[in-house]
Design a protein around this motif. Sequence first.
Motif, short mmCIF file in Angstrom:
data_model
loop_
_atom_site.label_atom_id
_atom_site.label_comp_id
_atom_site.label_asym_id
_atom_site.label_seq_id
_atom_site.Cartn_x
_atom_site.Cartn_y
_atom_site.Cartn_z
N HIS A 265 0.82 -0.56 1.35
CA HIS A 265 0.27 0.65 1.97
C HIS A 265 -1.26 0.60 1.98
O HIS A 265 -1.89 0.94 2.97
CB HIS A 265 0.78 1.88 1.22
N ASN B 215 4.72 -1.02 -7.09
CA ASN B 215 3.46 -1.74 -6.88
C ASN B 215 3.43 -2.47 -5.55
O ASN B 215 2.39 -2.51 -4.88
CB ASN B 215 3.21 -2.72 -8.03
N TYR C 3 5.06 -1.59 -2.85
CA TYR C 3 4.93 -0.56 -1.82
C TYR C 3 3.48 -0.07 -1.73
O TYR C 3 2.92 0.03 -0.63
CB TYR C 3 5.87 0.62 -2.11
N VAL C 4 2.88 0.23 -2.86
CA VAL C 4 1.50 0.74 -2.87
C VAL C 4 0.53 -0.31 -2.34
O VAL C 4 -0.36 0.00 -1.55
CB VAL C 4 1.11 1.21 -4.29
#
Length: 184
Positions: free
Chosen positions: A178, A172, A174-175
């Motif tokens: 991003h 989560n 990382y996303v």
Amino acid sequence: MYHRFQYLIFFLSILVVIKMILLLSITVISFLITFIHFITKPVVALLTSASAEEKQLIAEISKLKEELENISLRQEYTAYVKIERKIVAAQAKLNEERNLHQTKKLMYQYGIPYGFQALLSVILILITVFYRYTPIIVFNGSQHNFIPFGPILRFPTGIDGAVSVPFWIFVNNYVSRHVASYVK
């Protein structure tokens, strides 16, 4: 026997609800941590608007400057100097107010977002510590081995086909970062 079965079903349903709450709360907290600066920007702007005293000093200075323009330096020198001294005193007081305001603004500008970010990070750490052995999602182990990533996904739960809380938090974060890179 029937009552034990009811208690077991009740306990299992509570576990399912806890897992869903963990799944959603970790996702929401991760996105809040990433986007906290966008969320707190209007709050900081509202808290750091110019004070009434500062606005009053600005109005007083502009009024005195208008008076100063109407007075001739040669004909009414003493009145001109008195008004000029009032302007200088008001500007000094205004500069003092602005310095205090800048300090307050800086404190709010960095304290609010980073304070919330720290609070939410501590919450994620506590969730990780207390629920690290609780799987978020459990897939059918024989069909979904996730080889060669299965041990990383399930660590530290040890359940085949499971996604652990630490891994879910990592994904989560990382996303959300991003997604934030596309928003900025």
